[in-house]
Design a protein around this motif. Structure first.
Motif, short mmCIF file in Angstrom:
data_model
loop_
_atom_site.label_atom_id
_atom_site.label_comp_id
_atom_site.label_asym_id
_atom_site.label_seq_id
_atom_site.Cartn_x
_atom_site.Cartn_y
_atom_site.Cartn_z
N ASP A 229 25.74 -33.70 -6.83
CA ASP A 229 25.31 -34.04 -5.02
C ASP A 229 26.26 -33.07 -4.51
N ARG A 230 25.62 -32.21 -3.44
CA ARG A 230 26.27 -31.35 -2.69
C ARG A 230 25.90 -31.63 -1.26
N GLY A 231 26.92 -31.10 -0.53
CA GLY A 231 26.85 -31.45 1.15
C GLY A 231 27.22 -30.33 1.75
N VAL A 232 26.85 -30.06 2.85
CA VAL A 232 26.98 -29.08 3.74
C VAL A 232 27.75 -29.58 4.99
N VAL A 233 28.65 -29.04 5.38
CA VAL A 233 29.49 -29.54 6.81
C VAL A 233 28.75 -28.98 7.80
N LYS A 234 28.40 -29.81 8.82
CA LYS A 234 27.75 -29.63 9.75
C LYS A 234 28.41 -28.94 10.92
N GLU A 235 29.59 -29.13 11.09
CA GLU A 235 30.46 -28.72 12.20
C GLU A 235 31.96 -28.83 11.79
N SER A 236 32.77 -27.81 12.11
CA SER A 236 34.33 -27.77 11.92
C SER A 236 35.01 -29.09 11.81
N SER B 180 22.26 -24.43 14.93
CA SER B 180 22.81 -25.24 14.05
C SER B 180 23.07 -24.63 12.53
N PRO B 181 24.11 -24.03 12.38
CA PRO B 181 24.35 -23.38 11.31
C PRO B 181 24.57 -24.00 10.03
N GLY B 182 25.11 -25.22 10.12
CA GLY B 182 25.32 -26.08 9.03
C GLY B 182 24.16 -26.65 8.62
N THR B 183 23.21 -27.05 9.40
CA THR B 183 21.90 -27.43 8.94
C THR B 183 21.17 -26.52 8.64
N ALA B 184 21.16 -25.23 8.80
CA ALA B 184 20.50 -24.07 8.40
C ALA B 184 21.13 -23.95 6.78
N ALA B 185 22.24 -23.99 6.63
CA ALA B 185 22.99 -23.68 5.60
C ALA B 185 22.47 -24.81 4.35
#
Length: 781
Positions: free
Chosen positions: A724-731, A629-634
């Protein structure tokens, strides 16, 4: 072209017809057309002319000579002599001109050839040309040529009584090499007469040697038993391949001689005097020695003066990112014959190696470089020791073997960023070296700023109670007391008059005393020195300011120091609650035992209880990378960066996530300064204000900087928390912008509405995506 005029033709001067010249008009028209065609052909030939220039040798010695050849082709009109200006340091020794027919029967196009003998008076690199040649009404120019002049050799060894127009000398340096030792094969053409053309040279055969490309020929003048000769030298790097006797074959050269005086009988008529001569060198027998016995392990035939360096392109990697190992060999040796050593290990997978060469120029014995590179993929995570084979070589200068045994290179291998890659369950070293204390409290910079200002205030108070400070305002009064009390005779009366004047300036009622002093000094009577001294001492003593109360000030300074110490201890770093630390250690032990999924649940529970240290976020990010899960890791890396900067564990896992393509667009708005560092700076700046006092401007500047250092850290943290930031989980595709967002990319959250989120991906790219594909950093799981 010649014309024949038959009877009855027209008169070319007046154009009148001769008697009996029938049909002469048509003949004149044909002749006019032929003349015009001939003129057009001649003009075309002139414009088709070509010019070329070349140097017989581009490198000569000082005092040496080379031939500049200028060839004009395809011109039937008049060809003027070439024009060019030789640069300073180059002189023209002579010139000549002749023509060649290019056709086999002597009736082809004509080449006009010009030769100039050039000589150099000083070393350097010279530009020759461009050479200009006028052909008819057109001017043609050649390209600029480069000529290098080097220092000439003084003497050349040759057999006494050498005769003939030229000779070839072949030798090997060193004369008796060892097997594999780099050598130079030198072939020298010694000319005692002039040449009409460049010689046709055939290099010698070198069986038993590995030969490199020959270098460019070098020309110089030398002395041969008192006679000046022209030497053209060609050098080639060679390496003996086996021990024993090796024979270098004969070199051969075919020369076109212009004809010296002793060859004058070979000339015939007015032809250009030439004579073809073929000369050969004697075969050279070379004795190749054997390398000494006792070669160490790792020796594979390398010979020379070498330096060996092992390097790796990175000190950290992940289990799915290879490492490039390099072996650099530099120096003078048989580099082309050296093979790479064997590289193997149970913890690495070695792919095919590559070779990069950078040798010295052909024919020279300068240093070169050979680099061997291996692509290595780790087979496990953790601290990996890459084996480095021993490399040995023989040094001909010291006649001894040398070897380079480097320590094994340690590479920190982390887990693969994506699931399914080759990895095991070993605990990362950085986590073991930096355990987590969840409730640990860091220093409060604002409190340390106040403590620093208190220390500075205490220093200023203490300095004000020193004896030097206390007597600073009483110094002048004490000086007058000292002068009046110790002086005698005329010196006393001078001091008495001056001190009384000082008292009068201060407004003291001393008019009667001053008249008495003047009368006693200038009247000639016997003055009463004792009474006058007592009067002055009493008056001056009355003007002394009272001594400051040092005890109260020193007590205040001590109290301020105590307050500063208590503040630093109360608001300084301290360990956290033992219960949270024990929970984090239990989770670490679970992950070390091979159950990272259970450890992730334990770390998440500690995070939900309110403790948010960067090291804990790093462990949660590591757990997410193991499940792919690279998105959650980021997202966990971003949370950890908000909790603290420059954490070793967080920096390690952030590098792994970036290697996998995550954290793209992370703005990192905060300065990489820890709270303890801001607190130390605030403390030092506040304390500095004390020594700077009473210079108000520097002291006030130190106080302001101390307050700024104490406040800037919390201010930055609050500003960062307000974004507020967000990280994309998947493409996913960013709607409205047509931009592809990759998993692990950091975006700024603008608004949320009905399960959708509007984000800013940077560079003006804004749009909507599904809320489910964004991991909102401000939320805690």
């Amino acid at each position: 072209m010649s014309w024949s005029v038959s009877r009855g033709s027209a008169c070319t001067r007046c154009g009148r017809r001769a008697p009996g010249a029938g049909g002469t008009g048509a003949a004149l028209r044909r002749a006019w057309m032929i003349a015009c065609a001939g003129l057009m052909v001649s003009v075309a030939v002139v414009h088709a002319a070509e010019i070329g220039a070349s140097l017989a040798r581009t490198t000569i010695g000082v005092g040496g000579a080379t031939t500049l050849t200028v060839v004009v082709r395809g011109a039937t009109g008049s060809v003027a002599d070439p024009v060019f200006v030789p640069p300073p340091g180059i002189e023209i020794l002579g010139s000549g001109r002749f023509q060649n027919f290019t056709g086999g029967d002597g009736h082809g196009p004509v080449e006009t050839v010009f030769r100039f003998e050039l000589s150099a008076n000083a070393t350097g690199r010279y530009a020759i040309g461009p050479v200009s040649v006028r052909v008819g009404n057109e001017i043609f120019r050649s390209a600029v040529l480069s000529l290098e002049a080097t220092a000439a050799e003084a003497r050349i060894a040759g057999s006494r009584g050498s005769s003939g127009p030229a000779s070839l000398l072949v030798d090997v340096i060193p004369a008796t090499p060892l097997v594999g030792e780099p050598c130079v094969l030198r072939v020298r053409l010694v000319l005692r007469v002039s040449l009409a053309e460049d010689p046709q040279y055939t290099p010698p055969a070198t069986p038993g040697f590995w030969a490199d490309q020959p270098g460019p020929p070098q020309a110089y003048y030398a002395d041969e038993h008192g006679e000046r000769v022209l030497v053209t030298e060609t050098r080639t790097r060679v390496y003996p391949l086996s021990t024993g006797a090796a024979t270098v074959g004969a070199a051969e050269a075919t020369l076109e001689l212009t004809g010296a005086e002793r060859d004058a009988q070979a000339w015939s008529g007015d032809r250009v005097p030439r004579r073809e001569v073929t000369i050969r060198s004697q075969p050279l027998r070379v004795r190749v020695g054997e390398l000494p016995a006792g070669a160490p392990a790792g020796f594979a035939g390398a010979v020379g003066d070498l330096s060996v360096t092992w390097t790796a392109d990175r000190a950290r990697t992940s289990a799915d990112v290879p490492v490039t190992l390099s072996l650099d060999l530099r120096g003078v040796g048989n580099l082309p014959l050296i093979h790479p050593p064997a590289l193997a290990g149970s913890d690495i997978e070695v792919f095919a190696s590559t070779v990069e060469d950078s040798f010295a120029p052909a024919g020279s014995n300068g240093a070169g470089r050979r680099r061997f590179q291996w692509t290595v993929l780790p087979r496990r995570v953790g601290g990996l020791r890459l084996p480095v084979p021993t490399f040995a070589w023989f040094d001909p200068a010291s006649r001894d073997y040398r070897w380079a045994k480097s320590e094994a290179m340690v590479i920190d291998v982390g887990p693969a960023v994506y699931a399914g890659t080759h990895e095991d369950d070993e605990w990362p070293m950085t986590f073991a070296q930096h355990p987590v204390d969840p409730d640990a409290r860091t220093a409060r910079p604002w409190a340390w700023s106040i403590a620093g200002i208190a220390l500075g205030w205490a220093a200023a108070l203490w300095r004000s109670t020193s004896r030097r400070r206390a007597t600073a305002g009483r110094g002048q009064t004490l000086e007058w007391l000292r002068a009046v009390g110790r002086a005698k005779g005329p010196d006393f009366w001078r001091a008495a008059e001056a001190s009384s004047a000082w008292l009068a300036q201060r407004g003291e009622p001393v008019e009667t005393l001053r008249r008495h002093i003047l009368t006693s000094r200038y009247s000639g009577t016997t003055p009463n020195e004792g009474w006058t001294r007592r009067q002055l001492v009493d008056r001056i003593t009355a003007t002394l300011p009272p001594m400051p109360a040092r005890g109260a000030r020193r007590a205040g300074a001590a109290a301020l120091v105590a307050v500063a110490i208590i503040g630093c201890l109360a608001f300084g770093p301290r360990p956290g609650d033992g219960r949270a630390r024990a929970a984090a250690e239990t989770a670490d032990q679970t992950a070390r035992a091979g159950d990272p999924e259970k450890a992730r649940a334990q770390w998440s529970a500690v995070w939900r209880e309110g403790a948010h240290p960067p090291g804990l976020a790093a462990r949660l990010a590591w757990a997410e990378t193991r499940v792919g899960s690279p998105g959650t890791a980021a997202a966990w890396v971003v949370r950890g960066e908000r909790a603290g900067v420059r954490d070793p564990s967080l920096g390690w896992i952030a590098g792994r996530v970036r290697e996998g393509g995550g954290l793209v667009g992370d703005p990192a708005p905060r300065w990489p300064v820890r709270p303890i560092e801001w607190a130390a700076a605030a403390l030092l700046l506040g304390a500095l204000a004390g020594p700077l006092w009473p210079r108000r401007a520097p002291a006030l500047a130190a106080v302001i900087l101390s307050l700024a250092a104490g406040a800037i850290g919390p201010i930055q943290q609050r500003l960062d928390a307000g974004i507020d930031r967000g990280v994309v989980k998947e493409s996913v595709v960013l709607e409205g912008a047509g931009l592809d967002l990759q998993g692990g990319q950091v975006v700024r959250l603008l608004e949320q509405r009905a399960g959708r989120a509007r984000v800013d991906a940077g560079g003006g790219a804004r749009g909507w995506v599904a809320d489910s594909v964004i991991d909102i950093v401000r939320r805690a799981p």
